[in-house]
Design a protein around this motif. Structure first.
Motif, PDB file in Angstrom:
ATOM      1  N   GLU A  54       0.819  -1.226   0.000  1.00 37.78           N
ATOM      2  CA  GLU A  54       0.000   0.000   0.000  1.00 37.78           C
ATOM      3  C   GLU A  54       0.849   1.271   0.000  1.00 37.78           C
ATOM      4  OE1 GLU A  54      -2.625   0.735   3.487  1.00 37.78           O
ATOM      5  OE2 GLU A  54      -4.222   0.574   1.997  1.00 37.78           O
ATOM      6  N   LYS A  55       1.892   1.270   0.789  1.00 39.03           N
ATOM      7  CA  LYS A  55       2.730   2.471   0.865  1.00 39.03           C
ATOM      8  C   LYS A  55       3.446   2.737  -0.452  1.00 39.03           C
ATOM      9  CE  LYS A  55       3.521   3.007   5.757  1.00 39.03           C
ATOM     10  NZ  LYS A  55       4.443   3.012   6.888  1.00 39.03           N
ATOM     11  N   LYS A  58       0.898   4.173  -2.878  1.00 38.80           N
ATOM     12  CA  LYS A  58       0.559   5.575  -2.558  1.00 38.80           C
ATOM     13  C   LYS A  58       1.704   6.509  -2.941  1.00 38.80           C
ATOM     14  CE  LYS A  58      -2.261   6.779   0.821  1.00 38.80           C
ATOM     15  NZ  LYS A  58      -3.617   6.867   0.270  1.00 38.80           N
ATOM     16  N   LYS A  62       1.511   9.595  -5.491  1.00 42.49           N
ATOM     17  CA  LYS A  62       1.894  10.925  -5.011  1.00 42.49           C
ATOM     18  C   LYS A  62       2.911  11.547  -5.973  1.00 42.49           C
ATOM     19  CE  LYS A  62       3.239  13.353  -0.823  1.00 42.49           C
ATOM     20  NZ  LYS A  62       3.598  13.227   0.601  1.00 42.49           N
ATOM     21  N   ARG A  65       0.991  12.748  -8.999  1.00 38.76           N
ATOM     22  CA  ARG A  65       0.188  13.947  -8.687  1.00 38.76           C
ATOM     23  C   ARG A  65       1.081  15.170  -8.572  1.00 38.76           C
ATOM     24  NH1 ARG A  65      -1.483  15.763  -3.827  1.00 38.76           N
ATOM     25  NH2 ARG A  65      -0.893  13.839  -2.778  1.00 38.76           N
ATOM     26  N   ARG A 110      -7.594   1.800  -6.764  1.00 36.08           N
ATOM     27  CA  ARG A 110      -8.128   2.693  -5.729  1.00 36.08           C
ATOM     28  C   ARG A 110      -7.374   4.009  -5.690  1.00 36.08           C
ATOM     29  NH1 ARG A 110      -7.352   0.981   0.406  1.00 36.08           N
ATOM     30  NH2 ARG A 110      -5.382   2.043   0.007  1.00 36.08           N
ATOM     31  N   GLU A 111      -6.052   3.921  -5.636  1.00 33.37           N
ATOM     32  CA  GLU A 111      -5.269   5.156  -5.513  1.00 33.37           C
ATOM     33  C   GLU A 111      -5.294   5.974  -6.807  1.00 33.37           C
ATOM     34  OE1 GLU A 111      -4.254   6.255  -2.585  1.00 33.37           O
ATOM     35  OE2 GLU A 111      -5.192   4.430  -1.822  1.00 33.37           O
ATOM     36  N   LYS A 114      -8.573   7.975  -7.155  1.00 27.78           N
ATOM     37  CA  LYS A 114      -8.608   9.188  -6.319  1.00 27.78           C
ATOM     38  C   LYS A 114      -8.050  10.379  -7.092  1.00 27.78           C
ATOM     39  CE  LYS A 114      -8.148   6.757  -1.876  1.00 27.78           C
ATOM     40  NZ  LYS A 114      -7.226   6.429  -0.759  1.00 27.78           N
TER      41      LYS A 114
ATOM     42  N   GLU B  55      -5.746  13.105   1.253  1.00 28.41           N
ATOM     43  CA  GLU B  55      -4.672  13.643   0.405  1.00 28.41           C
ATOM     44  C   GLU B  55      -3.995  14.850   1.064  1.00 28.41           C
ATOM     45  OE1 GLU B  55      -5.446  14.143  -3.905  1.00 28.41           O
ATOM     46  OE2 GLU B  55      -4.732  16.170  -3.574  1.00 28.41           O
ATOM     47  N   ASN B  58      -1.845  13.714   4.014  1.00 28.61           N
ATOM     48  CA  ASN B  58      -0.631  13.038   3.538  1.00 28.61           C
ATOM     49  C   ASN B  58       0.376  14.033   2.969  1.00 28.61           C
ATOM     50  OD1 ASN B  58      -1.391  10.484   4.296  1.00 28.61           O
ATOM     51  ND2 ASN B  58      -2.332   9.979   2.342  1.00 28.61           N
ATOM     52  N   ASP B  59      -0.117  15.023   2.254  1.00 25.53           N
ATOM     53  CA  ASP B  59       0.786  16.041   1.697  1.00 25.53           C
ATOM     54  C   ASP B  59       1.433  16.856   2.805  1.00 25.53           C
ATOM     55  OD1 ASP B  59       0.372  15.265  -0.850  1.00 25.53           O
ATOM     56  OD2 ASP B  59      -0.961  16.909  -1.408  1.00 25.53           O
ATOM     57  N   ASP B  62       3.550  14.560   5.059  1.00 28.52           N
ATOM     58  CA  ASP B  62       4.436  13.693   4.285  1.00 28.52           C
ATOM     59  C   ASP B  62       4.372  12.240   4.773  1.00 28.52           C
ATOM     60  OD1 ASP B  62       6.171  13.133   2.249  1.00 28.52           O
ATOM     61  OD2 ASP B  62       7.970  13.524   3.426  1.00 28.52           O
ATOM     62  N   VAL B  63       3.160  11.728   4.802  1.00 26.12           N
ATOM     63  CA  VAL B  63       2.928  10.330   5.207  1.00 26.12           C
ATOM     64  C   VAL B  63       2.059   9.659   4.155  1.00 26.12           C
ATOM     65  CG1 VAL B  63       3.166  10.717   7.688  1.00 26.12           C
ATOM     66  CG2 VAL B  63       0.928  11.058   6.593  1.00 26.12           C
ATOM     67  N   GLU B  64       1.817   8.355   4.329  1.00 27.72           N
ATOM     68  CA  GLU B  64       0.925   7.622   3.420  1.00 27.72           C
ATOM     69  C   GLU B  64      -0.208   7.010   4.226  1.00 27.72           C
ATOM     70  OE1 GLU B  64       4.416   6.912   2.680  1.00 27.72           O
ATOM     71  OE2 GLU B  64       4.212   8.547   1.252  1.00 27.72           O
ATOM     72  N   LEU B  65      -0.945   7.858   4.877  1.00 25.03           N
ATOM     73  CA  LEU B  65      -2.042   7.417   5.729  1.00 25.03           C
ATOM     74  C   LEU B  65      -3.263   7.045   4.885  1.00 25.03           C
ATOM     75  CD1 LEU B  65      -2.984   7.253   8.730  1.00 25.03           C
ATOM     76  CD2 LEU B  65      -3.721   9.613   8.516  1.00 25.03           C
ATOM     77  N   VAL B  66      -3.924   5.932   5.277  1.00 25.12           N
ATOM     78  CA  VAL B  66      -5.185   5.558   4.628  1.00 25.12           C
ATOM     79  C   VAL B  66      -6.291   5.732   5.662  1.00 25.12           C
ATOM     80  CG1 VAL B  66      -6.499   3.697   3.551  1.00 25.12           C
ATOM     81  CG2 VAL B  66      -4.064   3.924   3.078  1.00 25.12           C
TER      82      VAL B  66
END
Lengths: 232, 99
Positions: A54-55, A58, A62, A65, A110-111, A114, B55, B58-59, B62-66
């Protein structure tokens, strides 16, 4: 701005071909893989990572984006197969096939969705296999997981339609890639004989279908699965 | 950190309503309902807002939280009931990441 295309599993095989194919069409291509990728092009970015992490997923989105601000097309190509008699299938094989083929498709879809929804446009193209409708012996796990990808495709098409995102899948026939390396020759021959056109598929057969799914004009086509070679 | 999270969440919510067709019939504060009859959002609106907040968090950190994690979905009190619960949940998750 050029179309932004994300392709999973671009280090070799179909993914590598698709990356080069869309670069030749002047698209911006972002590829990912765990293994080394030798593709170098001014319009190509490669992200190393696991499609089932998942990381990692993402982070890839990122990056897209931040650098491009949008994503037009996701091609969930990364996949792995294994042929075993059901009674001799190791649990680890099931877990590995599930992670790469299903979980990777789920996470990237999913990602990506978004990001796509911001632009009210997106094309998600998943990979299934002719082994699913043919219910091939020795492919219980691979074909059933891919059947899951087909169902995922169908439901996602409904949930993401209102964001202008279409979701479709392509089911290739055997193609001469490393995925087919472990399949015995007689099994491949028997499989080819089930097709209307009894030949190996070409990379071009795949990009032809993906071109169709990703075109602007295909905005009325979603939730579909298209098998090559006359399999249905 | 809580103040920063609150600022991000409130700003995201405000921007979401400015840029969508949803009618904002109440002020944006801690008691702002995300689900239920008194929420101005339907299910798809909630999904979209959560995606925007995730989003932004996370920005900024600076993490990748769900946000829609198994933990969130199985919590006895949903973190998506109102903004206060959501902010608290985000704070807990960020603390876990940094510890």
């Amino acid at each position: 701005m050029s179309k932004i295309v994300l392709i999973t599993g671009t280090s070799k095989g179909i993914g590598r071909y698709l990356a080069e194919y869309y670069l030749a069409k002047n698209f911006r291509v972002i590829g990912c893989s765990r293994s080394n990728c030798t593709l170098v092009h001014e319009n190509y970015d490669h992200i190393y990572g696991d499609v089932a992490n998942e990381k990692d997923v993402k982070k890839t989105l990122k990056f897209i984006r931040t650098k491009y601000g949008k994503l037009d097309v996701l091609i969930n190509n990364a996949g792995t197969a294994s042929m075993n008699h059901f009674l001799l299938t190791p649990t680890e094989t099931v877990e590995k096939l599930f992670r790469v083929n299903y979980l990777g498709t789920f996470l990237y879809s999913r990602e990506s969705a978004k990001l796509m929804k911001k632009n009210k446009f997106g094309r998600i193209i998943n990979f299934t296999t002719v082994a699913s409708p043919l219910s091939l012996e020795g492919e219980a796990i691979y074909s059933s997981i891919k059947a899951g990808v087909e169902k995922l495709t169908s439901v996602l098409s409904k949930e993401l339609g209102e964001f202008g995102i279409t979701v479709n899948s392509i089911g290739p026939t055997p193609i001469k890639t490393s995925l087919m390396r472990t399949v015995p020759a007689d099994k491949v021959k028997a499989l080819l004989n089930m097709q209307v056109f009894k030949r190996y598929g070409d990379f071009k057969d795949i990009s032809n279908v993906i071109d169709f799914f990703m075109s602007q004009e295909s905005n009325f086509i979603t939730g579909q699965k298209l098998f090559l070679g006359g399999i249905s | 950190m809580k103040e920063k999270i609150q600022e991000i969440v409130f700003n995201c919510t405000k921007e979401f309503f400015e840029n969508s067709d949803y009618e904002l019939n109440t002020s944006i504060n801690n008691k702002f309902r995300l689900i239920g009859d008194s929420s101005p959002l339907d299910s798809m609106g909630l999904v979209s807002l959560i995606v925007e907040i995730e989003e932004a968090i996370n920005d900024d950190f600076d993490v990748e939280l769900v946000l829609a994690s198994e933990k969130a979905m199985s919590a006895r009190t949903s973190p998506f009931i109102n903004l206060e619960k959501l902010i608290l949940f985000i704070e807990e998750e960020l603390n876990l990441i940094s510890s």
